[in-house]
Design an enzyme around this catalytic site. Structure first.
Site, short mmCIF file in Angstrom:
data_model
loop_
_atom_site.label_atom_id
_atom_site.label_comp_id
_atom_site.label_asym_id
_atom_site.label_seq_id
_atom_site.Cartn_x
_atom_site.Cartn_y
_atom_site.Cartn_z
N ALA A 61 -40.78 -26.80 -9.12
CA ALA A 61 -41.40 -25.50 -8.83
C ALA A 61 -40.84 -24.42 -9.75
O ALA A 61 -41.58 -23.57 -10.27
CB ALA A 61 -41.15 -25.14 -7.37
N ILE B 182 -34.18 -35.95 -21.83
CA ILE B 182 -33.22 -35.65 -22.89
C ILE B 182 -31.84 -36.14 -22.44
O ILE B 182 -31.45 -35.94 -21.28
CB ILE B 182 -33.17 -34.12 -23.17
CG1 ILE B 182 -34.58 -33.57 -23.42
CG2 ILE B 182 -32.23 -33.82 -24.33
CD1 ILE B 182 -35.30 -34.11 -24.62
N TYR C 10 -36.68 -27.93 -8.46
CA TYR C 10 -36.62 -27.91 -9.93
C TYR C 10 -38.03 -27.84 -10.52
O TYR C 10 -38.32 -27.03 -11.40
CB TYR C 10 -35.89 -29.16 -10.42
CG TYR C 10 -35.66 -29.21 -11.91
CD1 TYR C 10 -34.58 -28.54 -12.48
CD2 TYR C 10 -36.52 -29.92 -12.74
CE1 TYR C 10 -34.35 -28.60 -13.85
CE2 TYR C 10 -36.31 -29.98 -14.11
CZ TYR C 10 -35.22 -29.32 -14.66
OH TYR C 10 -35.01 -29.36 -16.01
N GLY D 138 -26.57 -20.83 -20.40
CA GLY D 138 -26.27 -22.24 -20.19
C GLY D 138 -25.81 -22.90 -21.47
O GLY D 138 -26.11 -24.06 -21.73
N SER E 170 -40.02 -27.58 -18.51
CA SER E 170 -39.83 -29.04 -18.45
C SER E 170 -41.20 -29.67 -18.24
O SER E 170 -42.09 -29.04 -17.65
CB SER E 170 -38.92 -29.39 -17.28
OG SER E 170 -38.99 -30.78 -17.00
N ASN F 274 -32.01 -20.75 -20.98
CA ASN F 274 -31.82 -22.19 -20.83
C ASN F 274 -31.07 -22.56 -19.55
O ASN F 274 -31.21 -23.69 -19.07
CB ASN F 274 -31.06 -22.72 -22.05
CG ASN F 274 -30.51 -24.10 -21.82
OD1 ASN F 274 -31.25 -25.08 -21.79
ND2 ASN F 274 -29.20 -24.21 -21.60
#
Lengths: 256, 250
Positions: free
Chosen positions: A165, A196, A163, A13, A149, A90
């Site tokens: 999970a 961010i 997301y 990523g 996260s 990432n």
């Protein structure tokens, strides 16, 4: 700074946002960096700009959810620079397919969307680790850092259930893998960013971002460089006794 | 590969427990990064001799006597740091006391002494430093794996360290956005403190550690330097474990 001279890093990523900042910071610190992104144009542009700065870089395209494609990309990295010392998982997606650019609620989310998020965010990390671990094991060293996260640790109203999970699963993945590979001199950690300022984030409603900023004790959104600096720390010798951990880079938001 | 280095020149560290195994490495690292170091310890002779080893003319190092459990000592060292170097940029509370005692037979005095050094001392030092802290400053309190997991025969120590973690988070909110506050929780770090424990438990704890070794005090100092640096400018209210994987928690 040449804290990472002689190291080979694979960043997924890496075409933009936090991944780009992580890849750039490693390249600037002397590592040879493979910029991997699903979007070939983004990956190649990022790598070309890195090379123009005098850094060692190569741009590669692969869908991390596709194991064969990941293996092929890793082979190209090894051919170019040698075996991978540092893996940064990432690559991630956070679809906002609900009304007004908000998350789809669980009761309306398509099973395909849920599965795709897990495939990229979680299985993608396994695929990359699976591809590089034999080489790290043979070298007797390695660093893996996974992008979790704060949304993987507590309820965060902005993201979807898929997301959250996937990011929680990456924490379990990190902890377990750290235990398995520690004896080979490989450390595995995760970073849990708060809010961010990235292209991914700008896809959400601005009120949500303002609410997150006000809930963050440092009263600002983080920058990709803030997160990248923590990655550079975790992949350096400064963090040689840190493994199995999740480092919050969230400005005090949620204090998970 | 080397550890990342930081430029702390012109900035001032107030460090308690400076002659401890970890404290010494913290002082060395910050001094090498250009910081002025106010190094305090209960043992004035030891800290003075240590300071002279680091900086023979004591130009950038100020050694002071400091009983962590005494609020007036904290006030005195914070004022001395301000008077000598103008302000305080970094506070690292490394003073600690780790003694064996089972709860059933622990005396009031043992309990109070442990809490005084390990917890009260952190409060006193931080409170005294706050008025002198420069904007952009950073506090790092040294907790312990014991503060998360508990510790056999060290309930007083573990209770105090657990309190240090929640104290640090609370202070992080109070001092944001100008000052960051974090905690570091070391695991088993090679030095006199863990010798008793290793004699009692043999190699079991090292075998349970994924990295299969004790930590080095430098490996704590490098994490603290990171947390004090601008590289950690978006990290506050966090606790960072440095334990080789011995304890894998959130």
């Amino acid at each position: 700074m040449s804290s990472h001279a002689g190291r080979v890093a694979l960043v997924t990523g890496a075409g933009r946002g936090i991944g780009r900042a992580i890849a750039d910071s490693h390249a600037a610190a002397g590592a040879a960096v493979a910029y991997l992104d699903h979007d070939r144009e983004l990956a190649e542009t990022a790598a070309r700009e890195a090379v123009a700065k005098g850094w060692q870089a190569v741009g590669l395209s692969a869908d991390v959810a596709d194991y064969e494609a990941v293996v092929e990309a890793c082979r190209k990295v090894t051919d170019a620079f040698g075996p991978v010392d540092i893996l940064v998982n990432n690559a991630g997606i956070s679809p906002k397919t609900g009304a007004d650019g908000r998350r789809s609620p669980a009761w309306e989310m398509s099973p395909e969307e849920f599965r795709r998020v897990l495939d990229v965010n979680l299985t993608g990390a396994f695929n990359c680790a699976r591809a590089v671990l034999p080489g790290m094991k043979a070298m007797g060293r390695g660093r893996i850092v996974n992008q979790s996260s704060v949304a993987g640790k507590t309820f965060c109203d902005i993201v979807g259930v898929h997301y959250a999970a996937s990011k929680a699963a990456l924490i379990g993945f990190t902890k377990h893998l750290a235990g398995e590979v520690g004896p080979f001199g490989i450390t595995v950690n995760a970073v849990a960013p708060g809010r961010i300022d990235t292209p991914l984030m700008r896809g959400t409603a601005s009120e949500a971002n303002e609410a997150a900023r006000m809930a963050t004790p440092l009263r600002r959104l983080g920058s990709p460089e803030d997160v990248a600096a923590t990655y550079l720390f975790l992949t350096s010798d400064s963090a040689s006794f840190v493994t199995g951990q999740v480092v919050d880079v969230a400005g005090g938001w949620l204090m998970t | 590969m080397t550890t990342t280095t930081h430029d702390f020149s012109g900035r001032t560290l107030l460090l308690t427990g400076a002659v401890g195994t970890i404290g010494r490495e913290i002082a060395k690292r910050f001094l090498a990064s250009g910081a002025n170091c106010v190094v305090t310890d209960l043992d004035l002779d030891a800290v003075t001799s240590f300071a002279r080893d680091l900086d023979p003319n004591l130009e950038r190092v100020l050694p002071l006597k400091h009983d962590a459990g005494m609020p007036e000592d904290a006030e005195r060292v914070a004022q001395a740091a301000k008077d000598r170097f103008g302000a305080i940029d970094f506070v690292v509370t490394s003073a600690g006391l780790y003694k064996d005692a089972m709860v059933e037979t622990m005396t009031d005095a043992q309990w109070k002494q442990s809490l005084a050094v390990n917890l009260d001392g952190v409060f006193y030092t931080c409170r005294a430093a706050i008025p002198h802290l420069a904007e952009g400053g950073s506090i790092v309190n040294i907790a312990s794996v014991a503060g998360h997991r508990g510790s056999f025969a060290h309930a007083h120590y573990a209770a105090a360290k657990g309190a240090v973690l929640t104290f640090s988070r609370s202070l992080a909110v109070e001092l944001a956005p100008k000052i960051r506050v974090n905690a570091v929780s070391p695991g088993l770090i090679d030095g006199p403190m863990v010798q008793n424990l290793l004699q009692m438990t043999g190699t079991k704890l090292i075998e349970q550690t994924p990295l299969k070794r004790l930590g080095k005090p430098e490996e704590i100092a490098s994490v603290i330097a990171f947390l004090c640096s601008s590289d950690a400018s978006f990290i506050t209210g966090a606790s960072l474990h440095v334990n080789g994987g011995l304890y894998i928690s959130s």
